[in-house]
Design a protein around this motif. Structure first.
Motif, PDB file in Angstrom:
ATOM      1  N   ARG A  51      57.917  40.698  61.807  1.00  0.00           N
ATOM      2  CA  ARG A  51      58.927  39.450  62.549  1.00  0.00           C
ATOM      3  C   ARG A  51      59.292  38.030  62.340  1.00  0.00           C
ATOM      4  O   ARG A  51      59.747  37.616  62.858  1.00  0.00           O
ATOM      5  N   SER A 163      51.450  47.114  65.974  1.00  0.00           N
ATOM      6  CA  SER A 163      52.641  46.280  65.323  1.00  0.00           C
ATOM      7  C   SER A 163      52.281  46.985  63.675  1.00  0.00           C
ATOM      8  O   SER A 163      51.361  47.728  63.169  1.00  0.00           O
ATOM      9  N   GLY A 164      53.612  46.276  62.718  1.00  0.00           N
ATOM     10  CA  GLY A 164      53.250  46.874  62.044  1.00  0.00           C
ATOM     11  C   GLY A 164      52.032  45.809  61.536  1.00  0.00           C
ATOM     12  O   GLY A 164      50.802  46.957  60.672  1.00  0.00           O
ATOM     13  N   ILE A 165      51.855  44.813  61.627  1.00  0.00           N
ATOM     14  CA  ILE A 165      50.351  44.402  61.078  1.00  0.00           C
ATOM     15  C   ILE A 165      48.960  44.850  62.035  1.00  0.00           C
ATOM     16  O   ILE A 165      48.342  46.076  61.453  1.00  0.00           O
ATOM     17  N   GLY A 185      50.534  46.818  74.939  1.00  0.00           N
ATOM     18  CA  GLY A 185      50.668  46.621  76.158  1.00  0.00           C
ATOM     19  C   GLY A 185      51.291  48.048  77.126  1.00  0.00           C
ATOM     20  O   GLY A 185      52.105  47.656  77.960  1.00  0.00           O
ATOM     21  N   LYS A 189      51.083  53.193  73.342  1.00  0.00           N
ATOM     22  CA  LYS A 189      50.715  52.305  72.395  1.00  0.00           C
ATOM     23  C   LYS A 189      49.354  52.301  72.500  1.00  0.00           C
ATOM     24  O   LYS A 189      48.697  51.855  70.455  1.00  0.00           O
ATOM     25  N   TYR A 203      46.606  45.288  77.363  1.00  0.00           N
ATOM     26  CA  TYR A 203      46.451  44.069  78.556  1.00  0.00           C
ATOM     27  C   TYR A 203      46.997  43.255  78.430  1.00  0.00           C
ATOM     28  O   TYR A 203      47.461  42.255  79.840  1.00  0.00           O
ATOM     29  N   TYR A 232      45.929  32.720  74.618  1.00  0.00           N
ATOM     30  CA  TYR A 232      44.750  33.936  74.436  1.00  0.00           C
ATOM     31  C   TYR A 232      43.659  32.821  74.264  1.00  0.00           C
ATOM     32  O   TYR A 232      42.582  33.547  73.640  1.00  0.00           O
ATOM     33  N   ILE A 249      47.108  33.818  63.017  1.00  0.00           N
ATOM     34  CA  ILE A 249      48.239  34.214  61.902  1.00  0.00           C
ATOM     35  C   ILE A 249      49.576  34.049  63.216  1.00  0.00           C
ATOM     36  O   ILE A 249      50.598  33.886  62.437  1.00  0.00           O
ATOM     37  N   ALA A 250      49.790  34.395  63.928  1.00  0.00           N
ATOM     38  CA  ALA A 250      51.132  34.137  64.714  1.00  0.00           C
ATOM     39  C   ALA A 250      50.677  33.422  66.336  1.00  0.00           C
ATOM     40  O   ALA A 250      49.528  33.550  67.005  1.00  0.00           O
ATOM     41  N   GLN A 252      52.851  33.891  68.846  1.00  0.00           N
ATOM     42  CA  GLN A 252      53.688  34.641  70.636  1.00  0.00           C
ATOM     43  C   GLN A 252      53.477  34.239  71.879  1.00  0.00           C
ATOM     44  O   GLN A 252      54.428  33.854  72.411  1.00  0.00           O
ATOM     45  N   SER A 275      46.209  31.641  59.120  1.00  0.00           N
ATOM     46  CA  SER A 275      46.892  30.927  58.301  1.00  0.00           C
ATOM     47  C   SER A 275      48.286  31.742  57.612  1.00  0.00           C
ATOM     48  O   SER A 275      49.012  32.516  58.854  1.00  0.00           O
ATOM     49  N   LEU A 277      51.332  33.222  55.237  1.00  0.00           N
ATOM     50  CA  LEU A 277      51.707  33.991  53.883  1.00  0.00           C
ATOM     51  C   LEU A 277      52.112  33.270  53.457  1.00  0.00           C
ATOM     52  O   LEU A 277      52.332  33.059  52.669  1.00  0.00           O
ATOM     53  N   HIS A 330      59.049  49.270  69.611  1.00  0.00           N
ATOM     54  CA  HIS A 330      58.967  50.432  67.992  1.00  0.00           C
ATOM     55  C   HIS A 330      56.925  50.281  68.204  1.00  0.00           C
ATOM     56  O   HIS A 330      56.407  50.009  68.165  1.00  0.00           O
TER      57      HIS A 330
END
Ligand SMILES: NC(=O)c1ccc[n+]([C@@H]2O[C@H](COP(=O)([O-])OP(=O)(O)OC[C@H]3O[C@@H](n4cnc5c(N)ncnc54)[C@H](OP(=O)(O)O)[C@@H]3O)[C@@H](O)[C@H]2O)c1
Length: 343
Positions: A51, A163-165, A185, A189, A203, A232, A249-250, A252, A275, A277, A330
């Motif tokens: 992402r 997600s990947g994370i 969502g 998933k 959610y 959130y 960490i993001a 969105q 943080s 990365l 995905h």
């Protein structure tokens, strides 16, 4: 510089000259870079799509100063050239296969990587699986498990569980004896999150904070790995048990929390942290790599945890890979194959 074989002078790489939609991405022929002190050149077999790459392509996540401006933060491939040694840095052997966290430039036939950011290629993994590891494992491990491993039975809420994370976080929490809760969502998933060992919360059809209260008998969770941010923030605080930790960490759901009851931070002694990365220096990334090699790579080798691959695209179709990630259907990782032997 020492090399394992005669290297070409040029390579194909995915480039873009202006920010925009996925179709700004195109293949160019550019010079093969030469490794500097403490760096290795990797012949890339596969590269992960993340992402943050989408954000960078849109012009919303500029690379830090000194980093390669091209896309691609994780690769798997063969070490084909070594730069001069650097004090305190162990160089991988010429010809060895590694997966590595790149400081950009992974969407290419060759990529420069600081030697300390290389990790062994887990036994029995193909290039696609090996390339799927670095970005999410470095991120999840450094945010949830460093400096100390989570105590057994720690309750962890993971947003974006499919997600990947998220797929990495659920598996790591489970592998280290924690209890995972995850938001997603769609029902499909949520099924994946359940399959990976989390208690799933849709959610879109349920209020996750109310659901966490029910699932934990009002005790709350001890840690939250959050990729939504502002939208959130208040509900995340509501979900945390005393001495809990919110790790952002993001963003969105935006960088601003319009309304939040900050009293919860005081009365429950909460910690709010986060943080990115990419902004960490090479030494910090190397320390994460060492910790992963010692504590997590054995779990990949023995099959306890594995990357979850959704789809692969050839390097030349990077734009289609980005479109797939933006479509959001995905589960787990999207990977670019650079070498016909990747699978
Ligand atoms: N800080 C760092 O160092 C770092 C490093 C890497 C990645 N990240 C961030 O981590 C996130 C995941 O990265 P990725 O590469 O794994 O991307 P990804 O596979 O595209 O995942 C994005 C996820 O966000 C979820 N999501 C969107 N809105 C949501 C909401 N309102 N509630 C819950 N989940 C929601 C999506 O879930 P649904 O599809 O179920 O809606 C999806 O699973 C990204 O935001 C990325 O920027 C941060």
């Amino acid at each position: 510089m020492s090399t394992s074989s005669l290297l070409p002078s040029t390579m194909k790489a995915v480039c873009f000259t202006q920010a925009g939609a996925p179709d700004v991405l195109h293949l160019e022929t550019i010079q093969v870079p030469q490794p500097g002190r403490g760096e290795v050149l990797v012949r890339v077999m596969a590269a992960g799509v993340n992402r943050p790459d989408i954000m960078q392509r849109k012009g919303l996540y500029p690379p830090p100063p000194g980093a390669c401006p091209r896309l691609g933060l994780e690769i798997a491939g063969e070490v084909v050239a070594l730069g001069l040694p650097q004090d305190g840095v162990t160089m991988p052997a010429l010809g060895s296969r590694v997966c590595a966290l790149a400081n950009g430039g992974g969407y290419a036939e060759y990529c420069l990587v600081p030697a300390g950011q290389c990790l062994p290629w887990p036994a029995n993994f193909n290039a696609i699986e090996a390339a799927a590891l670095p970005e999410t494992f470095f991120t999840v491990w450094s945010n949830l498990f460093m400096p100390t491993i989570l105590p057994k039975d720690t309750r962890v809420l993971i947003h974006g569980g499919s997600s990947g994370i998220g797929t990495t976080a659920i598996q790591l929490v489970k592998a280290f004896g924690g209890k995972a809760f995850a938001t997603a969502g769609t029902a499909e998933k949520c099924d994946l999150c359940t399959e990976l060992g989390a208690q799933a919360i849709n959610y879109k059809t349920e209020d996750f904070a109310e659901r966490i209260a029910t699932l934990t008998k009002n005790e709350g969770v001890n840690v939250i790995l959050d990729m939504i941010g502002g939208a959130y923030f208040d509900r995340n605080l509501k979900c945390l048990a005393p001495d809990g930790r919110l790790v952002i960490i993001a963003l969105q759901g935006g960088a601003k929390a319009e309304q939040a009851n900050l009293a919860r931070i005081m009365t429950r002694r909460l910690t709010v942290t986060g943080s990115t990365l990419r902004a960490r220096d090479n030494g910090s990334k190397a320390r994460i790599a060492q910790d992963l090699a010692a504590k997590v790579w054995p779990l990949l080798a023995n099959g306890t945890i594995r990357p979850f691959i959704h789809q692969t695209f050839p390097l030349a179709q990077a734009a289609a890979a980005h479109q797939a990630m933006e479509d959001g259907k995905h589960f787990g990782k999207i990977i670019l194959t650079v070498d016909s032997l990747a699978a």
